[in-house]
Design a protein around this motif. Structure first.
Motif, short mmCIF file in Angstrom:
data_model
loop_
_atom_site.label_atom_id
_atom_site.label_comp_id
_atom_site.label_asym_id
_atom_site.label_seq_id
_atom_site.Cartn_x
_atom_site.Cartn_y
_atom_site.Cartn_z
N ARG A 1 0.82 -1.22 0.00
CA ARG A 1 0.00 0.00 0.00
C ARG A 1 0.85 1.27 0.00
O ARG A 1 0.30 2.38 0.02
CB ARG A 1 -0.93 0.00 1.23
CG ARG A 1 -1.95 -1.12 1.23
CD ARG A 1 -3.06 -0.84 2.24
NE ARG A 1 -2.56 -0.80 3.60
CZ ARG A 1 -2.60 -1.82 4.47
NH1 ARG A 1 -3.10 -2.99 4.06
NH2 ARG A 1 -2.16 -1.69 5.69
N GLY A 2 2.16 1.10 -0.02
CA GLY A 2 3.04 2.26 -0.03
C GLY A 2 3.09 3.01 1.27
O GLY A 2 3.43 4.19 1.31
N GLU A 3 2.76 2.32 2.37
CA GLU A 3 2.70 2.97 3.68
C GLU A 3 4.01 2.88 4.45
O GLU A 3 4.11 3.44 5.55
CB GLU A 3 1.56 2.37 4.51
CG GLU A 3 0.18 2.63 3.90
CD GLU A 3 -0.93 1.99 4.71
OE1 GLU A 3 -0.66 1.58 5.86
OE2 GLU A 3 -2.07 1.92 4.20
N ILE A 4 4.99 2.18 3.90
CA ILE A 4 6.31 2.12 4.54
C ILE A 4 7.37 2.00 3.46
O ILE A 4 7.20 1.27 2.48
CB ILE A 4 6.41 0.95 5.54
CG1 ILE A 4 7.70 1.07 6.37
CG2 ILE A 4 6.33 -0.40 4.84
CD1 ILE A 4 7.75 0.13 7.56
N ALA A 5 8.45 2.76 3.61
CA ALA A 5 9.57 2.70 2.67
C ALA A 5 10.57 1.66 3.17
O ALA A 5 10.67 1.40 4.38
CB ALA A 5 10.24 4.07 2.56
N ALA A 6 11.32 1.09 2.24
CA ALA A 6 12.28 0.04 2.60
C ALA A 6 13.26 0.51 3.66
O ALA A 6 13.59 -0.23 4.59
CB ALA A 6 13.01 -0.42 1.35
N GLU A 7 13.70 1.77 3.53
CA GLU A 7 14.69 2.29 4.47
C GLU A 7 14.12 2.56 5.86
O GLU A 7 14.86 2.80 6.82
CB GLU A 7 15.35 3.56 3.92
CG GLU A 7 14.39 4.70 3.64
CD GLU A 7 13.83 4.67 2.22
OE1 GLU A 7 13.34 5.72 1.76
OE2 GLU A 7 13.91 3.59 1.58
N ASP A 8 12.79 2.52 5.99
CA ASP A 8 12.15 2.79 7.28
C ASP A 8 11.81 1.53 8.06
O ASP A 8 11.27 1.60 9.17
CB ASP A 8 10.87 3.61 7.07
CG ASP A 8 11.17 5.00 6.52
OD1 ASP A 8 12.24 5.53 6.83
OD2 ASP A 8 10.32 5.53 5.78
N VAL A 9 12.11 0.37 7.49
CA VAL A 9 11.85 -0.88 8.18
C VAL A 9 12.78 -0.98 9.40
O VAL A 9 13.99 -0.78 9.27
CB VAL A 9 12.08 -2.09 7.24
CG1 VAL A 9 11.98 -3.40 8.01
CG2 VAL A 9 11.08 -2.06 6.09
N PRO A 10 12.25 -1.26 10.58
CA PRO A 10 13.08 -1.35 11.79
C PRO A 10 14.14 -2.45 11.66
O PRO A 10 13.86 -3.54 11.14
CB PRO A 10 12.08 -1.68 12.90
CG PRO A 10 10.75 -1.26 12.36
CD PRO A 10 10.82 -1.47 10.88
N THR A 11 15.33 -2.15 12.14
CA THR A 11 16.41 -3.14 12.11
C THR A 11 16.26 -4.12 13.27
O THR A 11 15.52 -3.88 14.22
CB THR A 11 17.78 -2.46 12.18
OG1 THR A 11 17.87 -1.71 13.39
CG2 THR A 11 18.00 -1.55 11.00
N ARG A 12 16.98 -5.23 13.18
CA ARG A 12 16.97 -6.22 14.25
C ARG A 12 18.35 -6.87 14.34
O ARG A 12 19.13 -6.84 13.38
CB ARG A 12 15.91 -7.29 14.00
CG ARG A 12 16.06 -7.97 12.65
CD ARG A 12 15.21 -9.22 12.50
NE ARG A 12 13.81 -8.98 12.74
CZ ARG A 12 12.88 -9.94 12.70
NH1 ARG A 12 13.22 -11.18 12.38
NH2 ARG A 12 11.62 -9.67 12.93
#
Length: 302
Positions: free
Chosen positions: A134-145
């Motif tokens: 849905r374009g609600e999150i950009a790849a670079e904004d995914v939380p790291t782990r």
């Protein structure tokens, strides 16, 4: 009715849930569950519990191993070859195997990883892949782990306009091989995507003990299908042997003394153990607490 484990050699283009559905139809029984997801494009080891063994899935050991193929010069929105291409740039001789081998130590040990945007991870109760579509999150904004990679080594290398690298990777749960491909391509400045993935080991099961669906069907037809024992894969848990009276009471749901069990050392306090009778028949799983074996999973006798 079957009770135990079947390690499926998953074919490409279907999900782990599809595998469970397919096995339910083949075995004609509903109580079946899998021991960890595997991307549709991937093939290889998928542990599946059947019957009473579904209650043991949570006790399987961690750890997975893969053979991965990484293609350089191509970047996709899913970080694997099935996604939408967002960059296509031939590398020619821009990268070398030597340069790659210098970078691989950066991907070993406990490392910080940013999972792919198109993944099943949940954020505030929503799947990342739904947010990404849905374009609600950009790849670079995914939380790291934090993930752990215990081994990463080169299996093969093919140069050319779109070089391909074959890697053997052993890692802990939660590691995304697609992210390794993406990050390696970024560090080399040419981009990369995962072009192939085969899981060779998962949670105590390997390819040697795995069957294709065709093999399962053939063994069923000939009456020769034998599932793996319910305690297959639980070999990393300490084992407790109970005398006849203790085994009887334990199977009735009573906690029994662990004081005289030599296999249970101090390090096993408050841990789970495989529980067997004097004949070494597997009874289920106990938790050791305050010098007592508390029944956690008591398997019925068949």
């Amino acid at each position: 009715m079957f009770h135990g484990f079947i390690s499926i050699d998953k074919p490409a283009a279907i999900t782990a849930h599809d595998c469970v559905s397919k096995l339910r139809k083949l075995l004609k029984q509903k109580k079946i569950g899998h021991g960890g997801t595997l991307d549709p494009m991937a093939t290889g080891v998928l542990p599946i519990a059947v019957g009473d063994a579904t209650r043991l899935l949570r006790f399987l050991p961690e750890g997975k191993a893969y053979n991965a193929k990484i293609r350089f010069g191509v970047v996709t929105n899913t970080d694997d070859i099935t996604g939408e291409v967002i960059s296509d740039r031939p590398c020619d001789d821009a990268i070398t195997l030597e340069a790659i081998q210098e970078l691989l130590p950066l991907f070993q040990g406990r490392i910080v990883q940013r999972p792919p945007a198109f993944s099943a991870i949940q954020i505030d109760g929503k799947r990342l892949y739904d947010l990404a579509r849905r374009g609600e999150i950009a790849a670079e904004d995914v939380p790291t782990r934090l993930v752990e990679i215990t081994e990463i080594r080169v299996l093969g290398w093919q140069s050319g306009a779109y070089p391909e690298l074959d890697l053997a990777i052993a890692c802990g749960s939660g590691t995304y091989i697609r992210a390794i491909a993406r990050d390696l391509g970024e560090k080399l400045g040419c981009g990369a995507t995962l072009a192939g993935l085969r899981r060779t080991y998962s949670n105590g099961f390997d390819l040697a003990a795995s069957l294709t669906f065709e093999q399962v069907a053939a063994k069923l037809q000939s009456g020769n299908l034998q599932v793996l024992a319910p305690d297959h894969g639980l070999h990393l848990l300490p084992m407790a042997l109970l005398d006849a009276d203790s085994a009887r009471r334990w199977q009735m749901g009573q906690a029994v003394s662990a004081a005289n069990l030599s296999l249970l050392g101090e390090d096993s306090a408050n841990s789970f153990v495989r529980t067997h009778d004097q004949d070494q028949s597997f009874l289920g799983v106990s938790e050791v607490s305050e010098n007592l074996l508390h029944p956690v999973v008591v398997l019925p006798r068949h």
